[in-house]
Design an enzyme around this catalytic site. Structure first.
Site, PDB file in Angstrom:
ATOM      1  N   CYS A 142       0.828  -1.206   0.000  1.00  0.00           N
ATOM      2  CA  CYS A 142       0.000   0.000   0.000  1.00  0.00           C
ATOM      3  C   CYS A 142       0.866   1.262   0.000  1.00  0.00           C
ATOM      4  O   CYS A 142       1.439   1.625   1.029  1.00  0.00           O
ATOM      5  CB  CYS A 142      -0.930  -0.018   1.218  1.00  0.00           C
ATOM      6  SG  CYS A 142      -2.029   1.403   1.264  1.00  0.00           S
ATOM      7  N   CYS A 181      -0.577   4.160   2.079  1.00  0.00           N
ATOM      8  CA  CYS A 181      -0.410   3.930   3.525  1.00  0.00           C
ATOM      9  C   CYS A 181       1.045   4.149   3.953  1.00  0.00           C
ATOM     10  O   CYS A 181       1.307   4.784   4.964  1.00  0.00           O
ATOM     11  CB  CYS A 181      -0.785   2.497   3.889  1.00  0.00           C
ATOM     12  SG  CYS A 181      -2.255   1.889   3.097  1.00  0.00           S
ATOM     13  N   ASP A 182       1.980   3.601   3.201  1.00  0.00           N
ATOM     14  CA  ASP A 182       3.360   3.511   3.686  1.00  0.00           C
ATOM     15  C   ASP A 182       4.371   4.367   2.925  1.00  0.00           C
ATOM     16  O   ASP A 182       5.517   4.486   3.348  1.00  0.00           O
ATOM     17  CB  ASP A 182       3.820   2.042   3.624  1.00  0.00           C
ATOM     18  CG  ASP A 182       2.960   1.158   4.521  1.00  0.00           C
ATOM     19  OD1 ASP A 182       2.475   1.660   5.552  1.00  0.00           O
ATOM     20  OD2 ASP A 182       2.758  -0.023   4.182  1.00  0.00           O
TER      21      ASP A 182
HETATM   22  P1  FAD Z   1     -10.957  -5.696   5.730  1.00  0.00           P
HETATM   23  O1  FAD Z   1     -10.184  -4.817   6.622  1.00  0.00           O
HETATM   24  O2  FAD Z   1     -10.237  -6.558   4.752  1.00  0.00           O
HETATM   25  O3  FAD Z   1     -11.895  -6.569   6.653  1.00  0.00           O
HETATM   26  C1  FAD Z   1     -12.626  -7.634   6.134  1.00  0.00           C
HETATM   27  C2  FAD Z   1     -12.939  -8.572   7.278  1.00  0.00           C
HETATM   28  O4  FAD Z   1     -13.842  -9.560   6.811  1.00  0.00           O
HETATM   29  C3  FAD Z   1     -11.709  -9.321   7.787  1.00  0.00           C
HETATM   30  O5  FAD Z   1     -11.597  -9.131   9.192  1.00  0.00           O
HETATM   31  C4  FAD Z   1     -11.970 -10.785   7.430  1.00  0.00           C
HETATM   32  O6  FAD Z   1     -11.478 -11.681   8.419  1.00  0.00           O
HETATM   33  C5  FAD Z   1     -13.484 -10.813   7.366  1.00  0.00           C
HETATM   34  N1  FAD Z   1     -13.994 -11.842   6.477  1.00  0.00           N
HETATM   35  C6  FAD Z   1     -13.631 -12.058   5.179  1.00  0.00           C
HETATM   36  N2  FAD Z   1     -14.336 -13.090   4.669  1.00  0.00           N
HETATM   37  C7  FAD Z   1     -15.173 -13.524   5.666  1.00  0.00           C
HETATM   38  C8  FAD Z   1     -16.146 -14.552   5.761  1.00  0.00           C
HETATM   39  N3  FAD Z   1     -16.406 -15.350   4.707  1.00  0.00           N
HETATM   40  N4  FAD Z   1     -16.805 -14.730   6.924  1.00  0.00           N
HETATM   41  C9  FAD Z   1     -16.536 -13.950   8.004  1.00  0.00           C
HETATM   42  N5  FAD Z   1     -15.617 -12.947   7.977  1.00  0.00           N
HETATM   43  C10 FAD Z   1     -14.950 -12.732   6.824  1.00  0.00           C
HETATM   44  N6  FAD Z   1      -5.333   1.797   5.009  1.00  0.00           N
HETATM   45  C11 FAD Z   1      -5.149   3.068   5.467  1.00  0.00           C
HETATM   46  O7  FAD Z   1      -6.086   3.866   5.449  1.00  0.00           O
HETATM   47  N7  FAD Z   1      -3.951   3.451   5.987  1.00  0.00           N
HETATM   48  C12 FAD Z   1      -2.896   2.612   6.122  1.00  0.00           C
HETATM   49  O8  FAD Z   1      -1.821   3.004   6.577  1.00  0.00           O
HETATM   50  C13 FAD Z   1      -3.069   1.271   5.682  1.00  0.00           C
HETATM   51  N8  FAD Z   1      -2.063   0.385   5.786  1.00  0.00           N
HETATM   52  C14 FAD Z   1      -2.260  -0.908   5.421  1.00  0.00           C
HETATM   53  C15 FAD Z   1      -1.233  -1.807   5.649  1.00  0.00           C
HETATM   54  C16 FAD Z   1      -1.418  -3.143   5.355  1.00  0.00           C
HETATM   55  C17 FAD Z   1      -0.300  -4.110   5.653  1.00  0.00           C
HETATM   56  C18 FAD Z   1      -2.637  -3.577   4.757  1.00  0.00           C
HETATM   57  C19 FAD Z   1      -2.833  -5.035   4.426  1.00  0.00           C
HETATM   58  C20 FAD Z   1      -3.656  -2.676   4.496  1.00  0.00           C
HETATM   59  C21 FAD Z   1      -3.472  -1.326   4.828  1.00  0.00           C
HETATM   60  N9  FAD Z   1      -4.485  -0.379   4.625  1.00  0.00           N
HETATM   61  C22 FAD Z   1      -4.328   0.897   5.089  1.00  0.00           C
HETATM   62  C23 FAD Z   1      -5.724  -0.725   3.909  1.00  0.00           C
HETATM   63  C24 FAD Z   1      -6.877  -0.990   4.894  1.00  0.00           C
HETATM   64  O9  FAD Z   1      -6.478  -1.947   5.830  1.00  0.00           O
HETATM   65  C25 FAD Z   1      -8.109  -1.466   4.141  1.00  0.00           C
HETATM   66  O10 FAD Z   1      -8.482  -0.541   3.122  1.00  0.00           O
HETATM   67  C26 FAD Z   1      -9.293  -1.637   5.094  1.00  0.00           C
HETATM   68  O11 FAD Z   1      -8.971  -2.495   6.159  1.00  0.00           O
HETATM   69  C27 FAD Z   1     -10.498  -2.211   4.367  1.00  0.00           C
HETATM   70  O12 FAD Z   1     -11.518  -2.427   5.294  1.00  0.00           O
HETATM   71  P2  FAD Z   1     -12.709  -3.454   5.019  1.00  0.00           P
HETATM   72  O13 FAD Z   1     -13.534  -3.408   6.235  1.00  0.00           O
HETATM   73  O14 FAD Z   1     -13.302  -3.173   3.702  1.00  0.00           O
HETATM   74  O15 FAD Z   1     -11.992  -4.874   4.832  1.00  0.00           O
END
Ligand code: FAD
Ligand code: NAP
Length: 308
Positions: free
Chosen positions: A133, A136-137
């Site tokens: 990302c 992010c980084d």
């Molecule tokens: P996710 O955070 O992916 O959450 C989805 C959840 O659904 C997960 O907990 C998963 O376990 C659950 N899930 C999936 N499938 C199922 C299922 N079938 N049944 C039950 N549960 C399920 N964003 C920033 O703004 N700033 C940053 O600095 C930043 N740094 C990042 C660094 C890293 C290493 C990564 C990987 C991402 C980073 N991001 C950052 C991006 C950010 O994390 C994502 O955009 C954000 O988390 C997306 O949120 P979400 O709720 O859509 O999905």
């Protein structure tokens, strides 16, 4: 019959839970297969979430979110959802153990997962110099040199973003032609801060306890180059976690685009009445915590409005 089932407990799912319960919905269950918090809990540094005074870990950022939601009545069930399907006017939610629940509305917030390239050192230094990302980084590498791996739209767009921050970007791609859109390729080729390293792949990422110290690049003829950079950004594709929308016949419950991202409107409504998608799983997601949280709130407010 639940008022609302939320699938996924990342920033989108948790915020949807907060807004739905504060909005007066009584039976709201958030299904999360692991600990709530989402993929950001893997990050060792986040500094672009509004309101935080200093860099925190993803874990620290997310730690208070579940408790805040539970206070308003959100129920968390630690379970993997296998499938969401239509049942009358509502939905059936099938869980991994075979158990089923029914809900009037569903918000799918299952996020996305960056693909790994399978390079030596990639897992060891993930979050300590290896990133997926740039938004992010990237700032952590201000005025430093970095490597970007990949030849698709994401790699090239992120390389351009990083070139605004870093002193130099080595764009490593295994072929000499790109998948990315031609105008993006043109911009990359014309950017004096980006050096193209073509017909090459990353052989190894090395470092020590403090993080990445460099990467070894090998070209198609076996020549190895040692780039002493503190960071490498890997963009070799994303997996959208859309399995829960796949029906028994292989079709999707709602419309998705060619990359499997769920098509939504500005209210996070999908093509199916009563079904919403929020966060990284949706089309054109900026893939940021603040945006995912905003999507969750938007979707939940829609459900609240329809329920009263
Ligand atoms: P996710 O955070 O992916 O959450 C989805 C959840 O659904 C997960 O907990 C998963 O376990 C659950 N899930 C999936 N499938 C199922 C299922 N079938 N049944 C039950 N549960 C399920 N964003 C920033 O703004 N700033 C940053 O600095 C930043 N740094 C990042 C660094 C890293 C290493 C990564 C990987 C991402 C980073 N991001 C950052 C991006 C950010 O994390 C994502 O955009 C954000 O988390 C997306 O949120 P979400 O709720 O859509 O999905
Ligand atoms: P992508 O198009 O699948 O590109 C992945 C790139 O990584 C390819 O260049 C591929 O090389 C390379 N790669 C894959 N595995 C590798 C490995 N193990 N080692 C080294 N290199 C590897 O992925 P993406 O860039 O994330 O894009 C995903 C989809 O979203 C695409 O359809 C893209 O067009 C779309 N997208 C669109 C936009 C936009 O329209 N602005 C922005 C971002 C993404 P090869 O080319 O040799 O296979």
């Amino acid at each position: 019959m639940l008022d609302l089932a939320i699938i996924g407990g990342g920033p989108a799912g948790l915020t949807a839970g907060l807004y739905a319960t504060r909005g007066g919905l009584k039976d709201v269950v958030m299904y999360e297969k692991g600990m709530p918090g989402g993929q950001i809990t893997q990050s060792s540094e986040i500094e672009n979430y509004p309101g935080i005074k200093e860099v925190v870990t993803g874990m620290e950022l997310m730690e208070p979110w579940p408790e805040q939601c539970m206070r308003f009545g959100l129920k968390h069930e630690m379970a993997e959802v296998i499938r969401v399907s239509r049942a009358g006017d509502g939905f059936k939610v099938l869980l991994a153990g075979g158990e089923e629940a029914e809900a009037k509305y569903v918000i799918v917030c299952t996020g996305s997962t960056p693909k790994r390239a399978g390079i030596k050192g990639e897992d060891e230094f993930y979050g300590r110099g290896v990133s997926n990302c740039a938004t992010c980084d990237g700032f952590f590498y201000k005025d430093k040199e970095v490597v970007v791996l990949g030849g698709g739209d994401t790699a090239l767009e992120e390389a351009l973003y990083l070139a605004n921050i870093c002193s130099k970007v080595y764009l490593v791609h295994r072929r000499d032609t790109f998948r990315a859109a031609p105008n993006t390729v043109e911009k990359v080729k014309n950017n004096p801060k980006i050096e193209l390293v073509l017909n090459s792949n990353v052989k190894e990422i090395y470092g020590d306890a403090s993080g990445v110290k460099g990467v070894l690049i090998e070209d198609n003829e076996g020549h190895v180059r040692d780039l002493k950079v503190p960071g490498i950004f890997i963009f070799v594709g994303m997996n959208v976690n859309n399995d829960v929308l796949k029906q028994e016949d292989g079709s999707f419950l709602c419309d998705v685009n060619e990359w499997g991202e769920v098509i939504v409107d500005l209210s996070m409504r999908t093509s199916v009445e009563g079904l919403f998608a929020a966060g990284d799983i949706r089309i054109e997601a900026p893939k940021q915590v603040v945006c995912a949280a905003g999507d969750g709130a938007t979707a939940a407010l829609q459900v609240v409005a329809k329920s009263h």
